[in-house]
Design a protein around this motif. Structure first.
Motif, PDB file in Angstrom:
ATOM      1  N   LEU A 158       0.860  -1.194  -0.028  1.00 43.03           N
ATOM      2  CA  LEU A 158       0.045   0.076   0.078  1.00 43.03           C
ATOM      3  C   LEU A 158       0.782   1.218  -0.059  1.00 43.03           C
ATOM      4  CD1 LEU A 158      -2.877   1.299   0.302  1.00 43.03           C
ATOM      5  CD2 LEU A 158      -2.798   1.238   2.655  1.00 43.03           C
ATOM      6  N   THR A 159       2.010   1.505   0.803  1.00 42.07           N
ATOM      7  CA  THR A 159       2.885   2.294   0.847  1.00 42.07           C
ATOM      8  C   THR A 159       4.053   1.778   1.592  1.00 42.07           C
ATOM      9  OG1 THR A 159       3.154   4.618   1.541  1.00 42.07           O
ATOM     10  CG2 THR A 159       1.808   3.513   3.122  1.00 42.07           C
ATOM     11  N   SER A 160       4.920   2.669   1.798  1.00 40.36           N
ATOM     12  CA  SER A 160       6.131   2.348   2.660  1.00 40.36           C
ATOM     13  C   SER A 160       6.357   3.610   3.517  1.00 40.36           C
ATOM     14  CB  SER A 160       7.515   2.060   1.806  1.00 40.36           C
ATOM     15  OG  SER A 160       7.151   0.758   1.026  1.00 40.36           O
ATOM     16  N   MET A 161       6.717   3.306   4.859  1.00 42.67           N
ATOM     17  CA  MET A 161       7.041   4.287   5.748  1.00 42.67           C
ATOM     18  C   MET A 161       8.680   4.320   5.664  1.00 42.67           C
ATOM     19  SD  MET A 161       8.339   5.854   8.453  1.00 42.67           S
ATOM     20  CE  MET A 161       9.066   4.783   9.760  1.00 42.67           C
ATOM     21  N   MET A 162       9.057   5.546   4.776  1.00 42.06           N
ATOM     22  CA  MET A 162      10.368   5.793   4.416  1.00 42.06           C
ATOM     23  C   MET A 162      11.154   6.545   5.597  1.00 42.06           C
ATOM     24  SD  MET A 162      10.246   6.628   0.473  1.00 42.06           S
ATOM     25  CE  MET A 162      11.870   6.744   0.309  1.00 42.06           C
ATOM     26  N   LYS A 163      12.336   5.780   5.971  1.00 45.20           N
ATOM     27  CA  LYS A 163      12.889   6.302   6.956  1.00 45.20           C
ATOM     28  C   LYS A 163      14.354   6.706   6.267  1.00 45.20           C
ATOM     29  CE  LYS A 163      15.424   4.503  11.351  1.00 45.20           C
ATOM     30  NZ  LYS A 163      15.257   3.671  12.259  1.00 45.20           N
ATOM     31  N   ARG A 164      14.684   7.933   6.240  1.00 43.19           N
ATOM     32  CA  ARG A 164      15.385   8.347   5.286  1.00 43.19           C
ATOM     33  C   ARG A 164      16.895   8.280   5.979  1.00 43.19           C
ATOM     34  NH1 ARG A 164      13.497  10.461   0.388  1.00 43.19           N
ATOM     35  NH2 ARG A 164      15.693   9.833  -0.166  1.00 43.19           N
ATOM     36  N   VAL A 165      17.469   7.141   6.121  1.00 42.85           N
ATOM     37  CA  VAL A 165      18.706   6.800   6.465  1.00 42.85           C
ATOM     38  C   VAL A 165      19.862   7.252   5.337  1.00 42.85           C
ATOM     39  CG1 VAL A 165      20.397   4.919   7.379  1.00 42.85           C
ATOM     40  CG2 VAL A 165      17.979   4.691   8.015  1.00 42.85           C
ATOM     41  N   ASP A 166      19.374   7.185   4.220  1.00 42.13           N
ATOM     42  CA  ASP A 166      20.327   7.610   3.019  1.00 42.13           C
ATOM     43  C   ASP A 166      20.521   9.033   3.429  1.00 42.13           C
ATOM     44  OD1 ASP A 166      17.483   8.070   2.655  1.00 42.13           O
ATOM     45  OD2 ASP A 166      17.613   7.748   0.629  1.00 42.13           O
ATOM     46  N   ASN A 167      19.436   9.847   3.455  1.00 41.79           N
ATOM     47  CA  ASN A 167      19.845  11.266   3.682  1.00 41.79           C
ATOM     48  C   ASN A 167      20.579  11.827   5.012  1.00 41.79           C
ATOM     49  OD1 ASN A 167      18.053  11.579   1.624  1.00 41.79           O
ATOM     50  ND2 ASN A 167      16.317  12.497   2.858  1.00 41.79           N
ATOM     51  N   ALA A 168      20.502  10.925   6.243  1.00 41.87           N
ATOM     52  CA  ALA A 168      21.242  11.135   7.179  1.00 41.87           C
ATOM     53  C   ALA A 168      22.713  10.697   7.041  1.00 41.87           C
ATOM     54  CB  ALA A 168      20.717  10.335   8.541  1.00 41.87           C
ATOM     55  N   VAL A 169      23.176   9.583   6.276  1.00 42.48           N
ATOM     56  CA  VAL A 169      24.420   9.327   6.206  1.00 42.48           C
ATOM     57  C   VAL A 169      24.955  10.339   5.003  1.00 42.48           C
ATOM     58  CG1 VAL A 169      25.392   7.436   4.873  1.00 42.48           C
ATOM     59  CG2 VAL A 169      23.742   6.992   6.649  1.00 42.48           C
TER      60      VAL A 169
END
Length: 316
Positions: A230-241
């Motif tokens: 349906l959707t994904s809860m995106m946790k932007r570890v990529d942005n933090a790194v």
């Protein structure tokens, strides 16, 4: 802005970069640093907790400018390694970094993004039963669970939330079996926060077919079963790194803690490119209204049993 070329590396938690989730997101952050900053990047995968100290030490010895520990389970390992390499910067995702000038903690308000996917699930369920599958039953994953349950309660106070934990991060079969159990108990939407186990949850939704959905986590997992996520809860570890790599390259590294929530665009919904057509505009508008309330500080989703017990759903 003058930047120096840096070398950046990471140690994955168990599950590795093939988890399509948490570790994969961190690796995308390093790949972005390679592309945009010209950084030299690499990763080492951990097969077990015994690898943490060895992997962190190996990368520090190889002269990387910044080394990331991906996951709170590496807290103790980082506390042992970081003091020995004061000229290397270290970042830990989801964990407490040692109180040292070369260390930073990257923390996320997972309960905020989980609240939003819960609000969507509550509004979309046809059976008034939804599910949650967690990995390890630890405070971090409780943030996902309680945020989700509060979101469901906000848009559908009649809905029941089934909760189960796999007890690990990498048993795809166990994730699938637990999800099928919840589907067979009447759930039609299941949110997972379970690492590689979550691939099993998505496979279970795919197996059940039309009318059943999984909700992905950390990365955009919608493509793993187009139309059934349906959707994904995106946790932007990529942005933090990437953010930390950029600071190191610009000579602006700051020790301490950085928190990423809805306001900072650190957590939120995936673009929903396969399922947007399934969601009535009025439902999407309600979710976006809740998102705005969180960003403005008017709504604070719960993150543990105590804050959940005190939570009063807003009127939307």
């Amino acid at each position: 802005m003058q930047r120096r070329k840096i070398r950046a590396a990471m140690v994955t938690d168990i599950g590795g970069i093939g988890d399509e989730s948490f570790n994969a997101s961190a690796w995308r952050g390093l790949q972005r640093a390679q592309k945009e900053l010209g950084a030299e990047v690499r990763y080492l995968e951990s097969r077990s907790a015994a690898d943490y100290v060895r992997n962190l030490t190996a990368l520090a010895r190889q002269g990387y400018d910044v080394v990331f520990a991906i996951g709170f389970l590496m807290e103790d390992a980082l506390a042992r390694v970081a003091p020995r390499f004061p000229k290397v910067y270290f970042g830990i995702v989801d964990g407490r970094a040692p109180n040292l000038p070369n260390c930073v903690s990257l923390i996320f308000n997972e309960q905020e993004g989980s609240f939003l996917v819960g609000a969507l699930a509550g509004a979309m369920t046809r059976t008034n039963i939804v599910g949650f599958v967690g990995g390890m039953n630890v405070p971090l994953i409780k943030k996902f669970e309680y945020g989700y349950r509060a979101g469901v309660m906000t848009t559908n106070p009649r809905a029941k939330v089934l909760v189960g934990y796999t007890g690990n991060w990498d048993d795809v079969t166990k994730g699938r079996e637990l999800a099928l159990t919840q589907f067979n108990q009447g759930a039609d939407i299941i949110y997972h926060a379970a690492g590689r186990c979550g691939i099993g949850v998505i496979r279970a939704a795919e197996q059940k077919g039309k009318g059943y959905y999984a909700i992905g986590v950390d990365s955009d997992q919608d493509h793993l079963a187009p139309g059934r996520v349906l959707t994904s809860m995106m946790k932007r570890v990529d942005n933090a790194v990437f953010d930390v790599c950029k600071r190191v390259a610009e000579g602006k590294f700051q020790a301490g803690t950085i928190v990423y929530g809805v306001k900072e665009k650190g957590v939120g919904l995936s673009p929903m490119r396969y399922t947007r057509k399934d969601v009535p505009p009025a439902v999407m508008a309600k979710v976006r209204q809740l998102e705005q309330m969180i960003a403005q500080g008017k709504l604070k989703p719960p993150y543990d049993a105590q804050t959940f017990a005190q939570f009063k759903p807003p009127k939307v």
